[in-house]
Write a protein that holds these residues in place. Structure first.
Motif, PDB file in Angstrom:
ATOM      1  N   ALA A  14      -4.781 -13.294   0.248  1.00 32.09           N
ATOM      2  CA  ALA A  14      -5.141 -12.350  -0.815  1.00 32.09           C
ATOM      3  C   ALA A  14      -5.246 -13.062  -2.153  1.00 32.09           C
ATOM      4  O   ALA A  14      -4.760 -12.591  -3.173  1.00 32.09           O
ATOM      5  N   LEU A  19      -9.806 -11.803  -1.589  1.00 34.97           N
ATOM      6  CA  LEU A  19     -10.015 -10.479  -2.180  1.00 34.97           C
ATOM      7  C   LEU A  19     -11.475 -10.256  -2.559  1.00 34.97           C
ATOM      8  O   LEU A  19     -11.991  -9.140  -2.435  1.00 34.97           O
ATOM      9  N   VAL A  35      -7.004  -7.566   5.116  1.00 35.24           N
ATOM     10  CA  VAL A  35      -6.511  -8.760   4.442  1.00 35.24           C
ATOM     11  C   VAL A  35      -5.057  -8.993   4.832  1.00 35.24           C
ATOM     12  O   VAL A  35      -4.210  -8.102   4.668  1.00 35.24           O
ATOM     13  N   GLU A  37      -1.883 -11.264   3.964  1.00 35.12           N
ATOM     14  CA  GLU A  37      -1.321 -12.158   2.950  1.00 35.12           C
ATOM     15  C   GLU A  37       0.080 -12.583   3.359  1.00 35.12           C
ATOM     16  O   GLU A  37       0.942 -11.742   3.626  1.00 35.12           O
ATOM     17  N   ILE A  42       0.095 -11.020  -4.939  1.00 36.30           N
ATOM     18  CA  ILE A  42      -1.362 -10.942  -4.914  1.00 36.30           C
ATOM     19  C   ILE A  42      -1.925 -12.031  -5.831  1.00 36.30           C
ATOM     20  O   ILE A  42      -1.416 -12.263  -6.923  1.00 36.30           O
ATOM     21  N   TRP A 251      -6.658  -9.667 -10.179  1.00 38.61           N
ATOM     22  CA  TRP A 251      -6.632  -9.650  -8.716  1.00 38.61           C
ATOM     23  C   TRP A 251      -5.825  -8.479  -8.178  1.00 38.61           C
ATOM     24  O   TRP A 251      -6.109  -7.961  -7.089  1.00 38.61           O
ATOM     25  N   ALA A 255      -7.371  -5.802  -5.628  1.00 40.86           N
ATOM     26  CA  ALA A 255      -6.635  -5.347  -4.447  1.00 40.86           C
ATOM     27  C   ALA A 255      -6.570  -3.827  -4.401  1.00 40.86           C
ATOM     28  O   ALA A 255      -6.728  -3.206  -3.337  1.00 40.86           O
ATOM     29  N   THR A 259      -8.207  -1.364  -1.350  1.00 44.29           N
ATOM     30  CA  THR A 259      -7.494  -0.345  -0.569  1.00 44.29           C
ATOM     31  C   THR A 259      -8.035   1.058  -0.856  1.00 44.29           C
ATOM     32  O   THR A 259      -8.125   1.891   0.043  1.00 44.29           O
ATOM     33  N   LEU A 265      -4.783  -3.960   3.237  1.00 41.33           N
ATOM     34  CA  LEU A 265      -4.120  -5.141   2.686  1.00 41.33           C
ATOM     35  C   LEU A 265      -2.674  -5.144   3.160  1.00 41.33           C
ATOM     36  O   LEU A 265      -1.913  -4.218   2.871  1.00 41.33           O
ATOM     37  N   LYS A 267       0.766  -7.329   3.076  1.00 37.87           N
ATOM     38  CA  LYS A 267       1.528  -8.442   2.524  1.00 37.87           C
ATOM     39  C   LYS A 267       2.595  -8.881   3.528  1.00 37.87           C
ATOM     40  O   LYS A 267       2.869  -8.200   4.509  1.00 37.87           O
TER      41      LYS A 267
END
Length: 521
Positions: A14, A19, A35, A37, A42, A251, A255, A259, A265, A267
């Motif tokens: 990410a 992104l 994504v 990460e 981020i 960023w 992000a 979404t 996304l 994490k």
């Protein structure tokens, strides 16, 4: 009603490349981006770390590109600040005892003045270095004579550009190279410039030389104020854009858009395996923060993970011994930043630029002193005053160290590392230890892909990976190329174009190989 997504694109990372790819893929109604990460943050190396309301930019990121698509993309995400005279407005607010607070939205780009200098011999020198009268006066008579003779000799006897050392000598002469490039380059990369490839120089500072600096000085009064500054060597730009609360703010906004538009996304999701069948990636297996393994099927894989890790994660495909060996030994340089909140600095502003309380105007300062390990110093107040919780009474500075994962610097405890960093700045007369209010350390693995060792056999890895039909390598670590943020975005644009139009993968690898895309860091 939005059309149902029919295909899935898994994107590893990410950061700017990942992104950007996710955002662009969402314009195609048939592809859903997911994504993954590895960390909880981020932005990758372009993240902004919030430390008690004081924000750290990891590495220093100027939002500047000679590519119109990138510039327009940034400004569509975060419009330019309406207040044109931001510095004067902020100065007035601070001098009256107020915290800066223009009335524009928080989601804006500021137009910032670029100031960066070299700190050497406990003095400031211009960056890029040039044979100006001010430089010569600070060097002294004997160093000046040697520098002039060395520059003339370099023009008369050009060396073969088979190393970064010769690349710099050809442009500045051996004495200036020895003074301003040799030690600093070794500090950054951990190897002598004679062991680094000249292609690093051609990628980052191709057009930079003494003659280029002189030409820029002569043409500067007649130049337009266009932020893109397309006729200017990238290392000589005078202005750049910057998000109000640092690069991570942009960023994080991207992000959020991803979404909101239907992308996923995740994490704390580290990719462990990439499963290949019949020359195509069919799924990835990632480990969650709880330690469980999850398999995600996909139609496309866009990877910004280090090539070293990507090759090691492949399953279901025979990896040639040379490919495995080259990938496993690709060199990287890791990075540590220490944020120090101080109430004062010993160095003062002796430039013609007006600053609050005579603070130095620099965004970053290259520390060329040989008796300390710190490589560069950021002054976050000057990137954006909103980076600092108390702009009037405090200064937030960042000390940058370059190291290798597992070495003495990397293994040092946070307490000991901060103590060392403070002692180094005190040693070179930048701060007093008593000025420090609080401090924080951040470590970044594989921040810089390095250009030595097995890097020179990278082509075999690239050719092998390009043979996997639906795999696209993007970003800095995804291509093992010391890309800037805009270059990483351009690889994402190229990957999405390949997926949506069938364009050849070679477009991904050509980014940052033309002369328009050179920049120093």
């Amino acid at each position: 009603m939005e059309k149902e997504k029919k295909h899935t694109a898994v994107i590893v990372g990410a950061g700017p490349a990942g992104l950007t790819a996710a955002y662009e893929l969402l314009k195609n109604s048939s592809i859903a981006p997911v994504v993954l990460e590895e960390s909880s943050a981020i932005g990758g190396i372009s993240q902004t770390v919030n430390f008690g309301g004081n924000r750290m930019d990891i590495g220093g990121h100027r939002f500047f590109s000679k590519n119109d698509r990138v510039m327009n993309w940034w400004c569509s995400m975060m419009p330019l600040q309406a207040s044109p005279a931001l510095d004067e407005l902020l100065l007035g607010a601070a001098e009256s005892g107020e915290q800066p607070s223009p009335q524009d939205s928080d989601r804006v780009m500021l137009r910032r003045r670029r100031v960066s200098r070299i700190f050497f011999l406990r003095k400031f020198f211009p960056y890029p270095i040039s044979l100006s009268l001010a430089t010569l006066a600070k060097l002294g008579l004997w160093r000046t004579i040697k520098a002039g003779c060395g520059y003339i000799a370099a023009k008369m006897h050009r060396l073969p550009e088979d190393s970064l050392e010769n690349f710099y000598i050809n442009r500045f002469g051996r004495p200036l190279y020895s003074l301003f490039f040799e030690g600093y380059t070794q500090k950054v990369w951990g190897v002598h410039p004679s062991q680094l490839g000249a292609d690093w120089g051609s990628q980052r500072v191709k057009g930079l030389s003494v003659s280029a600096v002189i030409k820029d000085a002569l043409l500067r009064p007649f130049r337009s104020k266009d932020v893109a500054q397309k006729g200017v060597e990238t290392s000589l730009i005078e202005e750049f854009l910057y998000p109000k609360y640092g690069p991570g703010q942009l960023w994080e906004c991207v992000a959020g858009e991803v979404t909101e538009k239907g992308g996923t996304l995740l994490k704390d999701s580290r990719v462990e395996q990439v499963n290949v069948e019949n020359g195509r990636v069919v799924s990835v297996v990632y480990r969650t923060v709880c330690g469980s393994l999850v398999t995600r099927e996909c139609d496309y894989l866009l990877s910004s993970m280090p090539l070293k890790d990507l090759v090691a994660a492949l399953r279901g495909v025979e990896i040639p011994a040379q490919v495995a060996q080259v990938a496993a030994t690709l060199p990287y340089r890791d990075f540590i930043t220490v944020g120090l909140l101080v109430d004062r600095m010993k160095i003062k502003n002796h430039t013609k630029l007006r600053t609050y309380a005579s603070r130095v105007p620099d965004t970053w300062i290259y520390i060329q002193e040989r008796d300390v390990q710190v490589g560069r110093l950021q002054v976050f107040n000057n990137w954006s005053p909103y980076m600092v919780a108390d702009y009037k009474n405090t200064i937030f500075i960042g000390l940058e160290y370059f190291c290798n994962e597992g070495d003495a610097l990397w293994q040092m405890s946070e307490k000991d590392f901060i103590a060392m960093a403070v002692a180094e700045l005190e040693k070179i007369d930048i701060i007093d230890a008593g000025a420090v209010i609080k401090a924080h350390r951040v470590k970044m693995k594989k921040a810089y892909p390095a250009y030595h060792g097995s890097y020179y056999n990278l082509g075999v890895v690239r050719d092998f990976l390009d043979g996997i039909e639906n795999l696209y390598c993007i970003g800095r670590n995804g291509q093992h190329r010391y890309n800037n943020m805009d270059h990483s975005m351009l690889t994402a644009f190229a990957a999405v174009d390949c997926i949506c139009t069938g364009a050849p993968k070679s477009a991904l690898w050509s980014v940052n190989s033309e002369s328009d895309y050179h920049e120093e860091k």
